[in-house]
Design a protein around this motif. Structure first.
Motif, PDB file in Angstrom:
ATOM      1  N   MET A 281       0.857  -1.182   0.000  1.00 20.06           N
ATOM      2  CA  MET A 281       0.000   0.000   0.000  1.00 20.06           C
ATOM      3  C   MET A 281       0.894   1.233   0.000  1.00 20.06           C
ATOM      4  SD  MET A 281      -3.092   0.991   2.637  1.00 20.06           S
ATOM      5  CE  MET A 281      -3.936  -0.540   2.254  1.00 20.06           C
ATOM      6  N   LEU A 282       1.010   1.848  -1.158  1.00 21.48           N
ATOM      7  CA  LEU A 282       1.891   3.001  -1.315  1.00 21.48           C
ATOM      8  C   LEU A 282       1.184   4.279  -0.896  1.00 21.48           C
ATOM      9  CD1 LEU A 282       3.500   2.106  -4.770  1.00 21.48           C
ATOM     10  CD2 LEU A 282       4.382   1.643  -2.480  1.00 21.48           C
ATOM     11  N   PRO A 283       1.927   5.307  -0.527  1.00 21.29           N
ATOM     12  CA  PRO A 283       1.290   6.584  -0.144  1.00 21.29           C
ATOM     13  C   PRO A 283       0.503   7.180  -1.304  1.00 21.29           C
ATOM     14  CG  PRO A 283       3.600   6.528   0.548  1.00 21.29           C
ATOM     15  CD  PRO A 283       3.388   5.335  -0.342  1.00 21.29           C
ATOM     16  N   ASP A 284      -0.648   7.782  -1.020  1.00 17.55           N
ATOM     17  CA  ASP A 284      -1.441   8.431  -2.049  1.00 17.55           C
ATOM     18  C   ASP A 284      -0.934   9.856  -2.266  1.00 17.55           C
ATOM     19  OD1 ASP A 284      -2.324   9.789   0.174  1.00 17.55           O
ATOM     20  OD2 ASP A 284      -4.275   8.817   0.245  1.00 17.55           O
ATOM     21  N   TRP A 285      -1.602  10.599  -3.138  1.00 19.87           N
ATOM     22  CA  TRP A 285      -1.130  11.940  -3.487  1.00 19.87           C
ATOM     23  C   TRP A 285      -1.146  12.872  -2.289  1.00 19.87           C
ATOM     24  CZ3 TRP A 285      -4.056  16.252  -2.678  1.00 19.87           C
ATOM     25  CH2 TRP A 285      -5.419  16.054  -2.445  1.00 19.87           C
ATOM     26  N   ARG A 286      -2.133  12.701  -1.409  1.00 17.75           N
ATOM     27  CA  ARG A 286      -2.212  13.582  -0.247  1.00 17.75           C
ATOM     28  C   ARG A 286      -1.021  13.373   0.672  1.00 17.75           C
ATOM     29  NH1 ARG A 286      -3.856  13.261   4.954  1.00 17.75           N
ATOM     30  NH2 ARG A 286      -4.852  15.101   5.861  1.00 17.75           N
ATOM     31  N   GLN A 287      -0.671  12.117   0.908  1.00 19.33           N
ATOM     32  CA  GLN A 287       0.455  11.841   1.790  1.00 19.33           C
ATOM     33  C   GLN A 287       1.774  12.246   1.158  1.00 19.33           C
ATOM     34  OE1 GLN A 287      -0.621   7.796   2.041  1.00 19.33           O
ATOM     35  NE2 GLN A 287      -2.159   8.111   3.627  1.00 19.33           N
ATOM     36  N   ARG A 288       1.891  12.084  -0.169  1.00 22.83           N
ATOM     37  CA  ARG A 288       3.122  12.521  -0.832  1.00 22.83           C
ATOM     38  C   ARG A 288       3.255  14.045  -0.776  1.00 22.83           C
ATOM     39  NH1 ARG A 288       1.663   8.366  -4.584  1.00 22.83           N
ATOM     40  NH2 ARG A 288       0.697   9.904  -5.954  1.00 22.83           N
ATOM     41  N   LEU A 289       2.133  14.755  -0.978  1.00 21.29           N
ATOM     42  CA  LEU A 289       2.172  16.211  -0.873  1.00 21.29           C
ATOM     43  C   LEU A 289       2.520  16.650   0.540  1.00 21.29           C
ATOM     44  CD1 LEU A 289       1.660  19.019  -2.093  1.00 21.29           C
ATOM     45  CD2 LEU A 289      -0.762  18.732  -1.525  1.00 21.29           C
ATOM     46  N   LEU A 290       1.954  15.984   1.532  1.00 21.13           N
ATOM     47  CA  LEU A 290       2.252  16.313   2.923  1.00 21.13           C
ATOM     48  C   LEU A 290       3.711  16.058   3.239  1.00 21.13           C
ATOM     49  CD1 LEU A 290       0.911  17.256   5.561  1.00 21.13           C
ATOM     50  CD2 LEU A 290       0.543  14.851   6.122  1.00 21.13           C
ATOM     51  N   SER A 291       4.266  14.986   2.664  1.00 16.92           N
ATOM     52  CA  SER A 291       5.683  14.683   2.883  1.00 16.92           C
ATOM     53  C   SER A 291       6.577  15.762   2.302  1.00 16.92           C
ATOM     54  CB  SER A 291       6.020  13.314   2.277  1.00 16.92           C
ATOM     55  OG  SER A 291       7.385  13.017   2.429  1.00 16.92           O
ATOM     56  N   VAL A 292       6.206  16.265   1.121  1.00 23.32           N
ATOM     57  CA  VAL A 292       7.017  17.320   0.503  1.00 23.32           C
ATOM     58  C   VAL A 292       6.912  18.613   1.295  1.00 23.32           C
ATOM     59  CG1 VAL A 292       7.264  18.748  -1.560  1.00 23.32           C
ATOM     60  CG2 VAL A 292       6.889  16.304  -1.789  1.00 23.32           C
ATOM     61  N   LEU A 293       5.690  18.981   1.702  1.00 20.91           N
ATOM     62  CA  LEU A 293       5.502  20.233   2.427  1.00 20.91           C
ATOM     63  C   LEU A 293       6.165  20.193   3.799  1.00 20.91           C
ATOM     64  CD1 LEU A 293       1.788  21.130   1.612  1.00 20.91           C
ATOM     65  CD2 LEU A 293       3.858  22.136   0.653  1.00 20.91           C
ATOM     66  N   ALA A 294       6.195  19.023   4.423  1.00 20.46           N
ATOM     67  CA  ALA A 294       6.775  18.909   5.760  1.00 20.46           C
ATOM     68  C   ALA A 294       8.290  18.792   5.734  1.00 20.46           C
ATOM     69  CB  ALA A 294       6.174  17.706   6.491  1.00 20.46           C
ATOM     70  N   ASN A 295       8.892  18.912   4.563  1.00 18.12           N
ATOM     71  CA  ASN A 295      10.346  18.908   4.473  1.00 18.12           C
ATOM     72  C   ASN A 295      10.863  20.285   4.887  1.00 18.12           C
ATOM     73  OD1 ASN A 295      13.033  19.337   3.162  1.00 18.12           O
ATOM     74  ND2 ASN A 295      12.692  17.237   2.519  1.00 18.12           N
ATOM     75  N   PRO A 296      11.733  20.361   5.894  1.00 23.83           N
ATOM     76  CA  PRO A 296      12.183  21.680   6.373  1.00 23.83           C
ATOM     77  C   PRO A 296      12.839  22.524   5.283  1.00 23.83           C
ATOM     78  CG  PRO A 296      12.780  19.964   7.930  1.00 23.83           C
ATOM     79  CD  PRO A 296      12.270  19.271   6.712  1.00 23.83           C
ATOM     80  N   SER A 297      13.639  21.901   4.421  1.00 27.24           N
ATOM     81  CA  SER A 297      14.305  22.663   3.361  1.00 27.24           C
ATOM     82  C   SER A 297      13.293  23.270   2.406  1.00 27.24           C
ATOM     83  CB  SER A 297      15.277  21.753   2.599  1.00 27.24           C
ATOM     84  OG  SER A 297      16.256  21.213   3.466  1.00 27.24           O
ATOM     85  N   PHE A 298      12.287  22.482   2.028  1.00 33.37           N
ATOM     86  CA  PHE A 298      11.268  22.985   1.112  1.00 33.37           C
ATOM     87  C   PHE A 298      10.431  24.073   1.772  1.00 33.37           C
ATOM     88  CE2 PHE A 298       7.243  22.643  -1.307  1.00 33.37           C
ATOM     89  CZ  PHE A 298       7.755  22.823  -2.579  1.00 33.37           C
ATOM     90  N   ALA A 299      10.172  23.934   3.071  1.00 34.29           N
ATOM     91  CA  ALA A 299       9.407  24.960   3.782  1.00 34.29           C
ATOM     92  C   ALA A 299      10.157  26.289   3.786  1.00 34.29           C
ATOM     93  CB  ALA A 299       9.124  24.502   5.209  1.00 34.29           C
ATOM     94  N   LEU A 300      11.479  26.248   3.993  1.00 32.84           N
ATOM     95  CA  LEU A 300      12.265  27.482   3.986  1.00 32.84           C
ATOM     96  C   LEU A 300      12.274  28.126   2.603  1.00 32.84           C
ATOM     97  CD1 LEU A 300      14.146  29.468   5.384  1.00 32.84           C
ATOM     98  CD2 LEU A 300      16.053  27.934   4.855  1.00 32.84           C
ATOM     99  N   ILE A 301      12.408  27.306   1.561  1.00 33.73           N
ATOM    100  CA  ILE A 301      12.404  27.849   0.197  1.00 33.73           C
ATOM    101  C   ILE A 301      11.060  28.480  -0.124  1.00 33.73           C
ATOM    102  CG2 ILE A 301      12.572  27.209  -2.239  1.00 33.73           C
ATOM    103  CD1 ILE A 301      14.595  25.084  -1.445  1.00 33.73           C
ATOM    104  N   LEU A 302       9.969  27.834   0.271  1.00 31.54           N
ATOM    105  CA  LEU A 302       8.645  28.398   0.046  1.00 31.54           C
ATOM    106  C   LEU A 302       8.489  29.742   0.763  1.00 31.54           C
ATOM    107  CD1 LEU A 302       6.192  25.360   0.309  1.00 31.54           C
ATOM    108  CD2 LEU A 302       6.691  26.720  -1.716  1.00 31.54           C
ATOM    109  N   MET A 303       8.991  29.826   1.979  1.00 28.92           N
ATOM    110  CA  MET A 303       8.868  31.078   2.725  1.00 28.92           C
ATOM    111  C   MET A 303       9.640  32.194   2.028  1.00 28.92           C
ATOM    112  SD  MET A 303       9.671  31.825   6.739  1.00 28.92           S
ATOM    113  CE  MET A 303      11.441  31.597   6.545  1.00 28.92           C
ATOM    114  N   MET A 304      10.833  31.897   1.527  1.00 28.50           N
ATOM    115  CA  MET A 304      11.618  32.916   0.832  1.00 28.50           C
ATOM    116  C   MET A 304      10.941  33.359  -0.456  1.00 28.50           C
ATOM    117  SD  MET A 304      15.616  32.080   1.326  1.00 28.50           S
ATOM    118  CE  MET A 304      15.914  33.637   0.532  1.00 28.50           C
TER     119      MET A 304
END
Length: 495
Positions: A281-304
């Motif tokens: 049972m692989l992660p669905d799109w919601r869980q993959r999106l949540l995984s990307v957003l919860a990445n600290p590096s990606f969160a910092l880039i989004l804020m900038m």
């Protein structure tokens, strides 16, 4: 008399055959009902046996995305009637709150859950150790490790703990090499650095000890994993009764745990897993999106991106696209930071750094504000997340790369502003002064002159003649003050 009886016999036999013929259709429905019932029972048994084992794969730091994936996976497996859920685990640790959510889901599961540290070379460190202890079946593949479950305080100074003092033989002080049963059963350990760290360590030790007692595993080693950050290999874990099975892969695991008895919701359940099929049972799109957003590096880039987009929109209103994109990025960054344990002092330093860089662009100060902004940004990036927590620290190359790119933007924008300031004025009243033109015609109180293709009314202390070249020396309202190219004329020249 004899003939009468002989004639009566065939008639009686015919009546009996007719009676049996009449009874036969009446018994058909009951036969069909029995046949349908047998088929339904057989089909239900086949379906129950054919239900596959659900396999979940957690191969990253434990965070909000991992917790959502495991919790939903266990719930879906229970709804589908799966006989077992296998969590393939390979994690360096993660957030305490996400780990506890996964543990609660395993403890409340209606389906037996087996946590399998695999493949070879995987680990169940820190938060992974708690998850493994909470499972109904704990398994490891060869060449895997688990342990080092000491909690780390995020954003609190002095939360790090020193390892226990060891003697020359490598054993922690206070333990007995010869007889481990003597003395205090709780392992000796050094005192935490402060009261907050002590609370966290004691709470984590009690938590994992309770899990070990519920599952019948080695509670003493579990507490050592918290207090002393010790680790075990797969073979050592099996010998110490920390795990139940050492298996090569999932098929081998299902074969080895077949016939084992586990307790699920207060009832004993015997596992029948040999030869069962598996369903990943692989992660669905919601869980993959949540995984990307919860990445600290990606969160910092989004804020900038969000802050720079809004800055550009405010400096050049009306364009629309930077403001729209910046707002979306900033909202996503706020959502990501809400999921993560943020040090607000680091967040304030990052915002201050970006504000100083923006101020340098708007009001150039020969680099003073820009340099302060870069220093504040780097300091904030280092403090934003605790680098000791697996999967949460910001990489140093990313921090310095973003700081360098911001500096480059400031230098580029500041250089453009400096060059624009040094350029000659090309429009407005200031540009009109010093412009050259030609006299078109005389007027009652001056003349009409042509400047940059425009017709202006002009006055001068010099006599003006059509075709004469003049230079603008002043402006009063819409009337130019001009003088001839050769300067003021004498009265003799005028005649």
């Amino acid at each position: 008399m004899g003939h009468a009886s002989e004639r009566g016999a065939p008639q009686g036999e015919a009546q009996r055959r007719e009676g049996r013929a009449r009874e036969k259709p009446a018994g058909l429905p009951s036969v069909w009902l029995r046949l349908v019932a047998v088929l339904l029972i057989g089909f239900a048994a086949f379906e129950a046996r054919a239900a596959p084992v659900v396999v979940l794969q957690v191969k990253d730091a434990i965070g909000p995305a991992s917790a959502d994936y495991v919790i939903r996976g266990i719930a879906k497996a229970a709804d589908a009637g799966a006989p077992l859920v296998v969590i393939q685990l390979d994690t360096p640790g993660g957030l305490d709150i996400s780990m506890r959510q996964i543990v609660q889901a395993i403890l409340a599961s209606r389906v037996p859950v087996a946590v399998f540290v695999s493949p070879a070379g995987a680990r169940a460190a820190s938060a992974g150790t708690y998850i493994l202890y909470a499972s109904h079946i704990a398994a490891m593949a060869p060449a895997t490790t688990l342990g080092a479950a000491t909690p780390v305080a995020i954003g609190l100074p002095g939360a790090e703990r020193k390892p226990p003092v060891q003697d020359k033989g490598g054993e922690p002080t206070g333990s007995s090499k010869d007889d481990p049963d003597q003395g205090d059963p709780r392992p000796a350990s050094t005192a935490p650095a402060d009261a907050m760290a002590a609370k966290q360590v004691h709470d984590a030790a009690a938590f994992i000890r309770g899990l070990a007692q519920q599952r019948g595993r080695n509670a003493e080693w579990a507490e050592r994993a918290v207090r002393e950050a010790v680790s075990l290999t797969a073979t050592e874990a099996l010998s110490a009764k920390v795990v139940d099975v050492v298996a090569e892969d999932v098929d081998d695991l299902l074969a080895r745990i077949d016939g084992r008895q586990v307790r699920v919701h207060g009832a004993d359940l015997t596992l029948a897993t040999r030869g069962l099929t598996q369903q990943a049972m692989l992660p669905d799109w919601r869980q993959r999106l949540l995984s990307v957003l919860a990445n600290p590096s990606f969160a910092l880039i989004l804020m900038m991106l969000g802050i720079y987009g809004l800055m550009f929109e405010f400096s050049s209103p009306g364009f629309g696209l930077p403001g729209t994109v910046g707002t979306i990025c900033l909202l996503l960054a706020m959502f990501a930071l809400q999921l993560l344990p943020v040090n607000y002092a680091g967040l304030a330093l990052i915002i201050l750094g970006l504000a100083l860089l923006a101020a340098e662009v708007v009001t150039p100060t020969l680099g003073v504000l820009g340099a302060g902004g870069v220093v504040a940004f780097v300091a904030g990036g280092l403090l934003l997340f605790d680098r000791d927590v697996p999967g949460l620290g910001l990489p140093l190359p990313l921090i310095f790369g973003l700081a360098a790119s911001s500096t480059a933007v400031v230098l580029f924008a500041g250089g453009m502003a400096l060059r624009a300031r040094r350029r000659p004025i090309v429009s407005g009243c200031e540009e009109t002064k010093g412009a050259e033109g030609i006299v078109l015609a005389r007027a009652d109180s001056g003349a009409w002159v042509q400047i940059h293709g425009e017709r202006w009314r002009a006055t001068s202390t010099d006599p003006l003649q059509p075709g004469q070249r003049v230079r603008v020396i002043g402006l009063q309202g819409l009337t130019l003050e001009v003088q001839t190219e050769t300067g003021p004329t004498t009265p003799g020249d005028a005649t």
